[in-house]
Design an enzyme around this catalytic site. Structure first.
Site, PDB file in Angstrom:
ATOM      1  N   GLY A 174      28.401  60.415  -0.228  1.00 53.04           N
ATOM      2  CA  GLY A 174      29.705  59.716  -0.504  1.00 53.04           C
ATOM      3  C   GLY A 174      30.230  59.943  -1.682  1.00 53.04           C
ATOM      4  O   GLY A 174      29.710  60.664  -2.395  1.00 53.04           O
ATOM      5  N   ASP A 175      31.369  59.275  -1.706  1.00 53.50           N
ATOM      6  CA  ASP A 175      32.530  59.753  -3.127  1.00 53.50           C
ATOM      7  C   ASP A 175      32.489  61.153  -3.417  1.00 53.50           C
ATOM      8  O   ASP A 175      32.672  61.714  -4.306  1.00 53.50           O
ATOM      9  CB  ASP A 175      31.772  59.047  -4.204  1.00 53.50           C
ATOM     10  CG  ASP A 175      31.458  57.725  -4.012  1.00 53.50           C
ATOM     11  OD1 ASP A 175      32.110  56.940  -3.840  1.00 53.50           O
ATOM     12  OD2 ASP A 175      30.226  57.196  -4.249  1.00 53.50           O
ATOM     13  N   GLU A 176      32.674  61.844  -2.427  1.00 57.56           N
ATOM     14  CA  GLU A 176      32.981  63.351  -2.553  1.00 57.56           C
ATOM     15  C   GLU A 176      34.493  63.713  -2.693  1.00 57.56           C
ATOM     16  O   GLU A 176      34.678  64.864  -3.168  1.00 57.56           O
ATOM     17  CB  GLU A 176      32.660  64.276  -1.228  1.00 57.56           C
ATOM     18  CG  GLU A 176      30.985  64.203  -1.005  1.00 57.56           C
ATOM     19  CD  GLU A 176      30.584  63.092   0.232  1.00 57.56           C
ATOM     20  OE1 GLU A 176      31.733  62.091   0.321  1.00 57.56           O
ATOM     21  OE2 GLU A 176      29.716  62.913   0.622  1.00 57.56           O
ATOM     22  N   HIS A 228      38.023  54.874  -1.243  1.00 60.29           N
ATOM     23  CA  HIS A 228      38.539  56.145  -1.375  1.00 60.29           C
ATOM     24  C   HIS A 228      39.205  55.961  -2.649  1.00 60.29           C
ATOM     25  O   HIS A 228      40.411  55.042  -2.538  1.00 60.29           O
ATOM     26  CB  HIS A 228      39.356  56.602  -0.137  1.00 60.29           C
ATOM     27  CG  HIS A 228      38.534  56.663   0.984  1.00 60.29           C
ATOM     28  ND1 HIS A 228      37.256  57.603   1.031  1.00 60.29           N
ATOM     29  CD2 HIS A 228      38.432  56.041   2.237  1.00 60.29           C
ATOM     30  CE1 HIS A 228      36.661  57.674   2.217  1.00 60.29           C
ATOM     31  NE2 HIS A 228      37.221  56.592   3.137  1.00 60.29           N
ATOM     32  N   THR A 229      39.421  56.837  -3.409  1.00 61.16           N
ATOM     33  CA  THR A 229      40.269  56.851  -4.712  1.00 61.16           C
ATOM     34  C   THR A 229      41.550  57.852  -4.050  1.00 61.16           C
ATOM     35  O   THR A 229      41.205  59.084  -4.112  1.00 61.16           O
ATOM     36  CB  THR A 229      39.832  56.954  -5.922  1.00 61.16           C
ATOM     37  OG1 THR A 229      38.546  56.180  -5.799  1.00 61.16           O
ATOM     38  CG2 THR A 229      40.604  56.605  -7.142  1.00 61.16           C
TER      39      THR A 229
HETATM   40  P1  GDP Z   1      35.664  59.321  -1.335  1.00 57.73           P
HETATM   41  O1  GDP Z   1      34.945  57.992  -1.190  1.00 57.73           O
HETATM   42  O2  GDP Z   1      35.034  60.409  -0.759  1.00 57.73           O
HETATM   43  O3  GDP Z   1      37.115  59.255  -0.826  1.00 57.73           O
HETATM   44  O4  GDP Z   1      35.477  59.723  -2.738  1.00 57.73           O
HETATM   45  P2  GDP Z   1      36.216  58.808  -4.133  1.00 57.73           P
HETATM   46  O5  GDP Z   1      37.199  58.187  -3.915  1.00 57.73           O
HETATM   47  O6  GDP Z   1      34.910  58.133  -4.772  1.00 57.73           O
HETATM   48  O7  GDP Z   1      36.542  59.988  -4.941  1.00 57.73           O
HETATM   49  C1  GDP Z   1      35.911  60.441  -6.089  1.00 57.73           C
HETATM   50  C2  GDP Z   1      36.896  60.810  -7.283  1.00 57.73           C
HETATM   51  O8  GDP Z   1      37.054  61.813  -7.745  1.00 57.73           O
HETATM   52  C3  GDP Z   1      38.412  59.502  -7.176  1.00 57.73           C
HETATM   53  O9  GDP Z   1      38.271  59.245  -8.421  1.00 57.73           O
HETATM   54  C4  GDP Z   1      39.045  60.760  -6.967  1.00 57.73           C
HETATM   55  O10 GDP Z   1      40.419  60.286  -7.592  1.00 57.73           O
HETATM   56  C5  GDP Z   1      38.433  61.939  -7.626  1.00 57.73           C
HETATM   57  N1  GDP Z   1      38.958  63.145  -7.231  1.00 57.73           N
HETATM   58  C6  GDP Z   1      38.937  63.727  -6.060  1.00 57.73           C
HETATM   59  N2  GDP Z   1      39.168  65.012  -5.908  1.00 57.73           N
HETATM   60  C7  GDP Z   1      39.212  65.379  -7.349  1.00 57.73           C
HETATM   61  C8  GDP Z   1      39.305  66.657  -8.151  1.00 57.73           C
HETATM   62  O11 GDP Z   1      39.216  67.615  -7.639  1.00 57.73           O
HETATM   63  N3  GDP Z   1      39.021  66.461  -9.490  1.00 57.73           N
HETATM   64  C9  GDP Z   1      38.838  65.401 -10.246  1.00 57.73           C
HETATM   65  N4  GDP Z   1      38.833  65.545 -11.625  1.00 57.73           N
HETATM   66  N5  GDP Z   1      39.042  64.444  -9.479  1.00 57.73           N
HETATM   67  C10 GDP Z   1      38.913  64.157  -8.240  1.00 57.73           C
END
Ligand code: GDP
Length: 429
Positions: free
Chosen positions: A11-13, A40-41
């Site tokens: 997760g958090d990818e 999801h951020t």
């Molecule tokens: P999800 O649950 O898979 O949607 O993942 P998250 O919301 O936890 O996303 C991971 C974090 O990485 C978030 O803070 C995003 O804004 C950030 N993020 C996503 N893609 C990138 C990237 O390519 N570079 C950077 N620096 N941050 C990213």
């Protein structure tokens, strides 16, 4: 055409960002599993958002956002999230909620907390959002579907039946106050008022949409390694995180899922307990955590620090395979720009031998990482738009990962915003 966006890891990818980006070409974005336990951020021109249950397509006004039957719907949290989004200037999204979706009951959240307390050190590291008690009840056939709110007599009788066992557990196992049936009924009537305008026969809606040639996007939560069947059981989530489940949790024919975009992070992070072979600790982990994601690797739901590790080829190859990956979106690559050397876990050592297949949990617990070290690129790659402009060592890292996982990396994400994306021609595709 149906496309799924899912995670290969824990997760958090960065699925939210990829979904927000690819949603532009979609008519419908649908959540098919999970609940408000992961976030999801998303960063776009409206600001920065942490979505938990709302599909990541809510920022486009041409999109219909759907809560599928497979979701654990926490009604108050869901509406709070809509308010949060609209209060920041996002137009009220078009929302549909499956009449067969089940609702997280207030007592599911309590049971989640009480059980984690009872387990103490042996707890699962749950986010205490009620997800495990919710899915337990769903499969024990004592869950509540949205449609049941509209049949008051049978609802009342069911509440009385379900509370019999719940209250025995509350009193004798957890030593907590019992639940009052009338109060619960009134709460459910409140939920009914909130949900009524959005309730829909989602599978029928999607069937029609497919006939009309609409583009549908399935948005997954968490990743392969948290899948209850194929993940690190029992340190998993309680609903399937796999693209295949999208067919069930949305009500779509499985053969309609034509593209499976698996999101893979350029290093590892995990929340909750469980084996994590490439995990790192101390200053090395703190540094990566601090620089990771967008403003650090801390849980979007709980704010707790994530566990950190180097990229794990074994886990990711497996994670991609079990998803049925057609495309890999390789994310958060920019974060690694500070490292002179980048360690990568290329195999596991188990009882003196190297294994390349991701093993079952008890063996996994005993595996040690086999590390290969690559050279870093030591520059900020955030503003780069073309693959050819990436530093040589950065391209080598991508090629190395692609070779080890065996699935085509067609997108590279080099920043949190919608536009921070580099398309890549893969020799595997
Ligand atoms: P999800 O649950 O898979 O949607 O993942 P998250 O919301 O936890 O996303 C991971 C974090 O990485 C978030 O803070 C995003 O804004 C950030 N993020 C996503 N893609 C990138 C990237 O390519 N570079 C950077 N620096 N941050 C990213």
């Amino acid at each position: 055409m149906v496309r799924a966006i899912v995670g290969a890891n824990w997760g958090d990818e960065g699925k939210g960002k990829i979904t927000d980006m690819l949603a532009q070409e979609s008519d419908i974005v649908i959540r098919f599993q999970g609940g408000a336990n992961a976030g999801h951020t998303i960063v776009n021109h409206y600001g920065k958002f942490a979505l938990h249950t709302l599909p990541s397509g809510v920022f486009y006004d041409h999109i219909t956002s759907i809560i599928g039957n497979g979701v654990a719907l926490d009604v108050p949290k869901f509406f709070k999230e809509i308010t949060e989004v609209t209060s920041k200037g996002v137009p009220m999204p078009k929302i549909l909620i499956s009449d067969r979706a089940q609702m997280v009951m207030p007592y599911h959240i309590l049971f989640d907390q009480y059980e984690e307390e009872r387990l103490g050190k042996a707890s699962f590291g749950s986010t205490k959002s009620g997800i495990a008690p919710f899915y337990s009840d769903k499969y024990a056939k004592i869950g509540f579907q949205v449609q049941e709110l509209f049949h008051e007599d049978t609802l009342k009788a069911k509440i009385a039946r379900v509370l019999e066992t719940k209250n025995i557990l509350l009193e004798h196992l957890y030593h907590k106050p019992a639940i009052d049936a009338d109060e619960l009924f009134n709460t459910l009537m409140e939920y009914r008022k909130m949900l009524e305008p959005y309730v829909c026969d989602v599978s029928a809606y999607l069937w029609k949409a497919l006939k009309e040639g609409k583009n549908i996007l399935l948005e997954g939560q968490l990743g392969s390694l948290k899948d209850p069947d194929h993940g690190i059981y029992p340190m998993v989530t309680s609903s399937s995180t796999l693209a295949a489940y999208g067919a069930i949790g949305a009500g779509l024919p499985p053969y309609e899922i034509k593209q499976i975009v698996t999101v893979v992070k350029a290093y590892s992070s995990a929340v909750g307990a469980g084996a994590f072979v490439s995990e790192i600790f101390g200053d090395e982990a703190d540094e990566l955590r601090k620089r990771g994601g967008d403003g650090g690797e801390f849980g979007a739901t709980t704010g707790r620090p994530r566990r950190m590790g180097w990229f794990d080829c074994v886990a990711t190859r497996y994670g991609c395979r079990i998803q049925g990956t057609t495309d890999v979106a390789f994310t958060v690559l920019d974060v690694l720009g500070y490292l002179d050397k980048i360690p990568v876990c290329v195999g596991y050592e188990y009882e003196g031998k190297q294994i390349d297949e991701f093993p079952t949990t008890q063996i996994l617990e005993k595996c040690k990482p086999v590390i290969e070290v690559l050279d870093g690129w030591k520059t900020d790659i955030r503003d780069i738009k073309n693959y050819d402009d990436l530093p040589e060592n950065c391209k080598k890292y991508i090629d190395f990962v692609e070779k080890h996982i065996g699935f085509p990396i067609t997108m590279v994400s080099n920043g949190p915003s919608r536009d921070d994306i580099i398309y890549r021609k893969s020799s595997l595709k």
